[in-house]
Design a protein around this motif. Structure first.
Motif, PDB file in Angstrom:
ATOM      1  N   ALA A   6       0.828  -1.207   0.000  1.00 21.58           N
ATOM      2  CA  ALA A   6       0.000   0.000   0.000  1.00 21.58           C
ATOM      3  C   ALA A   6       0.864   1.260   0.000  1.00 21.58           C
ATOM      4  O   ALA A   6       0.597   2.210  -0.749  1.00 21.58           O
ATOM      5  CB  ALA A   6      -0.927   0.000   1.218  1.00 21.58           C
ATOM      6  N   GLU A   7       1.911   1.257   0.813  1.00 19.76           N
ATOM      7  CA  GLU A   7       2.792   2.430   0.854  1.00 19.76           C
ATOM      8  C   GLU A   7       3.563   2.581  -0.444  1.00 19.76           C
ATOM      9  O   GLU A   7       3.709   3.687  -0.968  1.00 19.76           O
ATOM     10  CB  GLU A   7       3.763   2.340   2.029  1.00 19.76           C
ATOM     11  CG  GLU A   7       4.694   3.545   2.108  1.00 19.76           C
ATOM     12  CD  GLU A   7       5.535   3.595   3.363  1.00 19.76           C
ATOM     13  OE1 GLU A   7       6.245   4.592   3.558  1.00 19.76           O
ATOM     14  OE2 GLU A   7       5.482   2.630   4.142  1.00 19.76           O
ATOM     15  N   ALA A   8       4.084   1.455  -0.976  1.00 21.91           N
ATOM     16  CA  ALA A   8       4.823   1.509  -2.239  1.00 21.91           C
ATOM     17  C   ALA A   8       3.920   2.008  -3.362  1.00 21.91           C
ATOM     18  O   ALA A   8       4.336   2.835  -4.188  1.00 21.91           O
ATOM     19  CB  ALA A   8       5.377   0.130  -2.575  1.00 21.91           C
ATOM     20  N   TRP A   9       2.690   1.521  -3.398  1.00 21.70           N
ATOM     21  CA  TRP A   9       1.758   1.927  -4.455  1.00 21.70           C
ATOM     22  C   TRP A   9       1.424   3.411  -4.345  1.00 21.70           C
ATOM     23  O   TRP A   9       1.341   4.116  -5.357  1.00 21.70           O
ATOM     24  CB  TRP A   9       0.493   1.083  -4.377  1.00 21.70           C
ATOM     25  CG  TRP A   9      -0.482   1.379  -5.477  1.00 21.70           C
ATOM     26  CD1 TRP A   9      -1.668   2.048  -5.388  1.00 21.70           C
ATOM     27  CD2 TRP A   9      -0.329   1.030  -6.856  1.00 21.70           C
ATOM     28  NE1 TRP A   9      -2.267   2.136  -6.619  1.00 21.70           N
ATOM     29  CE2 TRP A   9      -1.472   1.516  -7.536  1.00 21.70           C
ATOM     30  CE3 TRP A   9       0.650   0.346  -7.579  1.00 21.70           C
ATOM     31  CZ2 TRP A   9      -1.648   1.341  -8.915  1.00 21.70           C
ATOM     32  CZ3 TRP A   9       0.469   0.175  -8.945  1.00 21.70           C
ATOM     33  CH2 TRP A   9      -0.668   0.676  -9.600  1.00 21.70           C
ATOM     34  N   GLU A  10       1.261   3.890  -3.121  1.00 23.20           N
ATOM     35  CA  GLU A  10       0.988   5.315  -2.913  1.00 23.20           C
ATOM     36  C   GLU A  10       2.159   6.165  -3.409  1.00 23.20           C
ATOM     37  O   GLU A  10       1.959   7.218  -4.033  1.00 23.20           O
ATOM     38  CB  GLU A  10       0.737   5.583  -1.432  1.00 23.20           C
ATOM     39  CG  GLU A  10       0.402   7.042  -1.116  1.00 23.20           C
ATOM     40  CD  GLU A  10       0.161   7.286   0.357  1.00 23.20           C
ATOM     41  OE1 GLU A  10       0.010   8.452   0.749  1.00 23.20           O
ATOM     42  OE2 GLU A  10       0.126   6.298   1.124  1.00 23.20           O
ATOM     43  N   MET A  11       3.380   5.700  -3.148  1.00 24.33           N
ATOM     44  CA  MET A  11       4.552   6.445  -3.610  1.00 24.33           C
ATOM     45  C   MET A  11       4.612   6.501  -5.130  1.00 24.33           C
ATOM     46  O   MET A  11       5.041   7.506  -5.717  1.00 24.33           O
ATOM     47  CB  MET A  11       5.839   5.815  -3.054  1.00 24.33           C
ATOM     48  CG  MET A  11       6.047   6.036  -1.565  1.00 24.33           C
ATOM     49  SD  MET A  11       7.578   5.269  -0.957  1.00 24.33           S
ATOM     50  CE  MET A  11       8.825   6.276  -1.812  1.00 24.33           C
TER      51      MET A  11
ATOM     52  N   LEU B  18       7.524  -8.907  -8.596  1.00 27.74           N
ATOM     53  CA  LEU B  18       7.202  -7.506  -8.329  1.00 27.74           C
ATOM     54  C   LEU B  18       6.073  -7.046  -9.249  1.00 27.74           C
ATOM     55  O   LEU B  18       5.140  -6.358  -8.817  1.00 27.74           O
ATOM     56  CB  LEU B  18       8.454  -6.650  -8.538  1.00 27.74           C
ATOM     57  CG  LEU B  18       8.367  -5.175  -8.158  1.00 27.74           C
ATOM     58  CD1 LEU B  18       8.058  -5.026  -6.683  1.00 27.74           C
ATOM     59  CD2 LEU B  18       9.679  -4.485  -8.497  1.00 27.74           C
ATOM     60  N   ASP B  19       6.147  -7.441 -10.519  1.00 24.44           N
ATOM     61  CA  ASP B  19       5.082  -7.106 -11.468  1.00 24.44           C
ATOM     62  C   ASP B  19       3.749  -7.691 -11.011  1.00 24.44           C
ATOM     63  O   ASP B  19       2.698  -7.063 -11.138  1.00 24.44           O
ATOM     64  CB  ASP B  19       5.427  -7.637 -12.866  1.00 24.44           C
ATOM     65  CG  ASP B  19       6.510  -6.822 -13.555  1.00 24.44           C
ATOM     66  OD1 ASP B  19       6.677  -5.645 -13.199  1.00 24.44           O
ATOM     67  OD2 ASP B  19       7.189  -7.378 -14.439  1.00 24.44           O
ATOM     68  N   LYS B  20       3.800  -8.893 -10.472  1.00 24.08           N
ATOM     69  CA  LYS B  20       2.586  -9.556  -9.988  1.00 24.08           C
ATOM     70  C   LYS B  20       1.940  -8.762  -8.857  1.00 24.08           C
ATOM     71  O   LYS B  20       0.713  -8.560  -8.840  1.00 24.08           O
ATOM     72  CB  LYS B  20       2.933 -10.970  -9.504  1.00 24.08           C
ATOM     73  CG  LYS B  20       1.795 -11.717  -8.848  1.00 24.08           C
ATOM     74  CD  LYS B  20       2.282 -13.058  -8.302  1.00 24.08           C
ATOM     75  CE  LYS B  20       1.210 -13.747  -7.462  1.00 24.08           C
ATOM     76  NZ  LYS B  20       1.722 -15.016  -6.860  1.00 24.08           N
ATOM     77  N   VAL B  21       2.751  -8.300  -7.910  1.00 25.66           N
ATOM     78  CA  VAL B  21       2.229  -7.534  -6.775  1.00 25.66           C
ATOM     79  C   VAL B  21       1.602  -6.224  -7.254  1.00 25.66           C
ATOM     80  O   VAL B  21       0.474  -5.873  -6.866  1.00 25.66           O
ATOM     81  CB  VAL B  21       3.335  -7.258  -5.745  1.00 25.66           C
ATOM     82  CG1 VAL B  21       2.847  -6.290  -4.669  1.00 25.66           C
ATOM     83  CG2 VAL B  21       3.805  -8.558  -5.109  1.00 25.66           C
ATOM     84  N   PHE B  22       2.298  -5.492  -8.115  1.00 24.10           N
ATOM     85  CA  PHE B  22       1.793  -4.199  -8.565  1.00 24.10           C
ATOM     86  C   PHE B  22       0.610  -4.342  -9.520  1.00 24.10           C
ATOM     87  O   PHE B  22      -0.268  -3.469  -9.556  1.00 24.10           O
ATOM     88  CB  PHE B  22       2.909  -3.393  -9.222  1.00 24.10           C
ATOM     89  CG  PHE B  22       3.865  -2.767  -8.232  1.00 24.10           C
ATOM     90  CD1 PHE B  22       3.398  -2.156  -7.079  1.00 24.10           C
ATOM     91  CD2 PHE B  22       5.235  -2.786  -8.457  1.00 24.10           C
ATOM     92  CE1 PHE B  22       4.265  -1.589  -6.157  1.00 24.10           C
ATOM     93  CE2 PHE B  22       6.114  -2.212  -7.549  1.00 24.10           C
ATOM     94  CZ  PHE B  22       5.629  -1.605  -6.402  1.00 24.10           C
ATOM     95  N   ALA B  23       0.568  -5.428 -10.289  1.00 19.87           N
ATOM     96  CA  ALA B  23      -0.574  -5.660 -11.169  1.00 19.87           C
ATOM     97  C   ALA B  23      -1.845  -5.817 -10.356  1.00 19.87           C
ATOM     98  O   ALA B  23      -2.932  -5.390 -10.775  1.00 19.87           O
ATOM     99  CB  ALA B  23      -0.334  -6.901 -12.037  1.00 19.87           C
TER     100      ALA B  23
ATOM    101  N   HIS C 104      -2.529  -4.269  -7.614  1.00 17.03           N
ATOM    102  CA  HIS C 104      -2.980  -2.940  -7.197  1.00 17.03           C
ATOM    103  C   HIS C 104      -3.461  -2.114  -8.381  1.00 17.03           C
ATOM    104  O   HIS C 104      -4.326  -1.239  -8.221  1.00 17.03           O
ATOM    105  CB  HIS C 104      -1.853  -2.213  -6.462  1.00 17.03           C
ATOM    106  CG  HIS C 104      -1.701  -2.636  -5.039  1.00 17.03           C
ATOM    107  ND1 HIS C 104      -2.215  -1.924  -3.975  1.00 17.03           N
ATOM    108  CD2 HIS C 104      -1.122  -3.737  -4.499  1.00 17.03           C
ATOM    109  CE1 HIS C 104      -1.948  -2.554  -2.849  1.00 17.03           C
ATOM    110  NE2 HIS C 104      -1.282  -3.656  -3.134  1.00 17.03           N
ATOM    111  N   ALA C 105      -2.916  -2.393  -9.571  1.00 21.24           N
ATOM    112  CA  ALA C 105      -3.329  -1.649 -10.759  1.00 21.24           C
ATOM    113  C   ALA C 105      -4.662  -2.158 -11.305  1.00 21.24           C
ATOM    114  O   ALA C 105      -5.296  -1.481 -12.116  1.00 21.24           O
ATOM    115  CB  ALA C 105      -2.254  -1.750 -11.844  1.00 21.24           C
TER     116      ALA C 105
ATOM    117  N   ALA D 102       1.236  -0.825 -18.635  1.00 23.97           N
ATOM    118  CA  ALA D 102       1.169   0.521 -19.222  1.00 23.97           C
ATOM    119  C   ALA D 102       1.758   1.554 -18.262  1.00 23.97           C
ATOM    120  O   ALA D 102       2.485   2.468 -18.674  1.00 23.97           O
ATOM    121  CB  ALA D 102      -0.276   0.867 -19.557  1.00 23.97           C
ATOM    122  N   MET D 103       1.460   1.393 -16.971  1.00 21.12           N
ATOM    123  CA  MET D 103       1.988   2.336 -15.976  1.00 21.12           C
ATOM    124  C   MET D 103       3.494   2.208 -15.853  1.00 21.12           C
ATOM    125  O   MET D 103       4.214   3.218 -15.787  1.00 21.12           O
ATOM    126  CB  MET D 103       1.324   2.067 -14.621  1.00 21.12           C
ATOM    127  CG  MET D 103       1.767   3.026 -13.528  1.00 21.12           C
ATOM    128  SD  MET D 103       0.876   2.735 -11.976  1.00 21.12           S
ATOM    129  CE  MET D 103       1.682   3.942 -10.906  1.00 21.12           C
TER     130      MET D 103
END
Length: 283
Positions: free
Chosen positions: A225-230, A250-255, A257-258, A266-267
């Motif tokens: 949550a903090e990483a995504w907010e940053m 890492l891509d899996k975790v952020f995907a 949240h995206a 794309a991001m």
């Protein structure tokens, strides 16, 4: 040494100390002194180490790159000091099943103060620190691969001193030995930060067969949550150091949240295009 290495110079081992406990795999901090005022480096760069070894076929020396783990010193020094964080490595021959020592890592870990080592470089890095002191740094990595991040932290809090942006370090390890960056010997990273801007998040594998990459994934999931907010802040710069698998995790975790893999892709592409995402991926 081979003439093809035309950027070589001699370094002298100034100090070598073990960071990891005796009952774990060996990780050492090795300080090198280069009596050459013209030698210059920036945080994030690496050097090469040349080793003559009977394990290497032919006359060409073994060449291994290591990230520089310390920041530059201010002032006019007669020489240059650099530090390497080295894990003593071994590998198993896939045909014979025999275990052999890693050439460069064992050479460095066995070196004593006063020994001379031939180095090459320094080499250009994919990691470049932003000039603006209100920038946020999101550093993500595994094991001793996070050495350049250690140099970043030293530079920010020793040389810059008035850095106001957030600095976050996320890392994981299989056994905890690489948490020597927080070790009791040096209180390593703790020497260089202020609680107001710097935090480090770490996970050690909880299962016997859990890898360092999976431990990093656990770290990211615990604090995503903090990483995504940053990531939403245009002042945030991301630096990733680790294996191909750790990058995929890492891509899996952020995907997640995206909202989708294409959305995250794309991001990430936009971050890369804007110079806000850099990766150093190891084999």
């Amino acid at each position: 040494m081979e003439p093809e290495y035309n950027n070589t110079c001699q370094a002298i081992v100034a100090d070598s100390r073990r960071l990891s406990p005796e009952d774990m795999d060996e990780v050492r901090a090795i300080d090198l002194y280069i009596d050459e005022p013209a030698f210059r480096f920036q945080e994030g760069q690496s050097i090469g180490v040349l080793v003559d070894s009977p394990q290497v076929l032919g006359s060409k020396p073994h060449h291994r790159h290591y990230s520089i783990a310390n920041a530059r010193l201010d002032g006019n020094q007669t020489g240059v000091g650099i530090q390497l964080i080295v894990r003593r490595c071994f590998y198993v021959d896939e045909f014979s099943g025999e275990q052999y020592p890693g050439i460069a890592s064992n050479f460095l870990c066995d070196a004593n103060p006063g020994d001379k080592i031939t180095i090459t470089g320094p080499y250009k890095s994919v990691f470049n620190m932003p000039a603006e002191k209100d920038s946020n740094l999101l550093m993500i990595g595994t094991g001793t691969g996070i050495a350049p991040f250690r140099a970043f932290v030293q530079h920010i809090y020793t040389n810059q001193k008035d850095w106001s942006g957030k600095v976050r370090l996320f890392f994981g390890d299989k056994s905890g030995l690489d948490l020597s960056y927080m070790n009791d010997v040096d209180k390593d990273l703790a020497n260089y930060y202020t609680e107001e801007t710097f935090k480090a998040y770490q996970s050690i594998s909880k299962r016997y067969l859990m890898s360092a990459d999976e431990a990093l994934e656990q770290t990211m999931e615990d604090h995503a949550a903090e990483a995504w907010e940053m990531l939403q802040d245009p002042k945030t710069y991301v630096y990733v150091a680790g294996s191909r698998k750790s990058s995929e995790l890492l891509d899996k975790v952020f995907a997640g949240h995206a909202g989708s893999e294409p959305g995250w892709a794309a991001m990430k592409e936009k971050l890369q295009a804007n110079g806000r995402w850099s990766e150093l991926i190891y084999a």
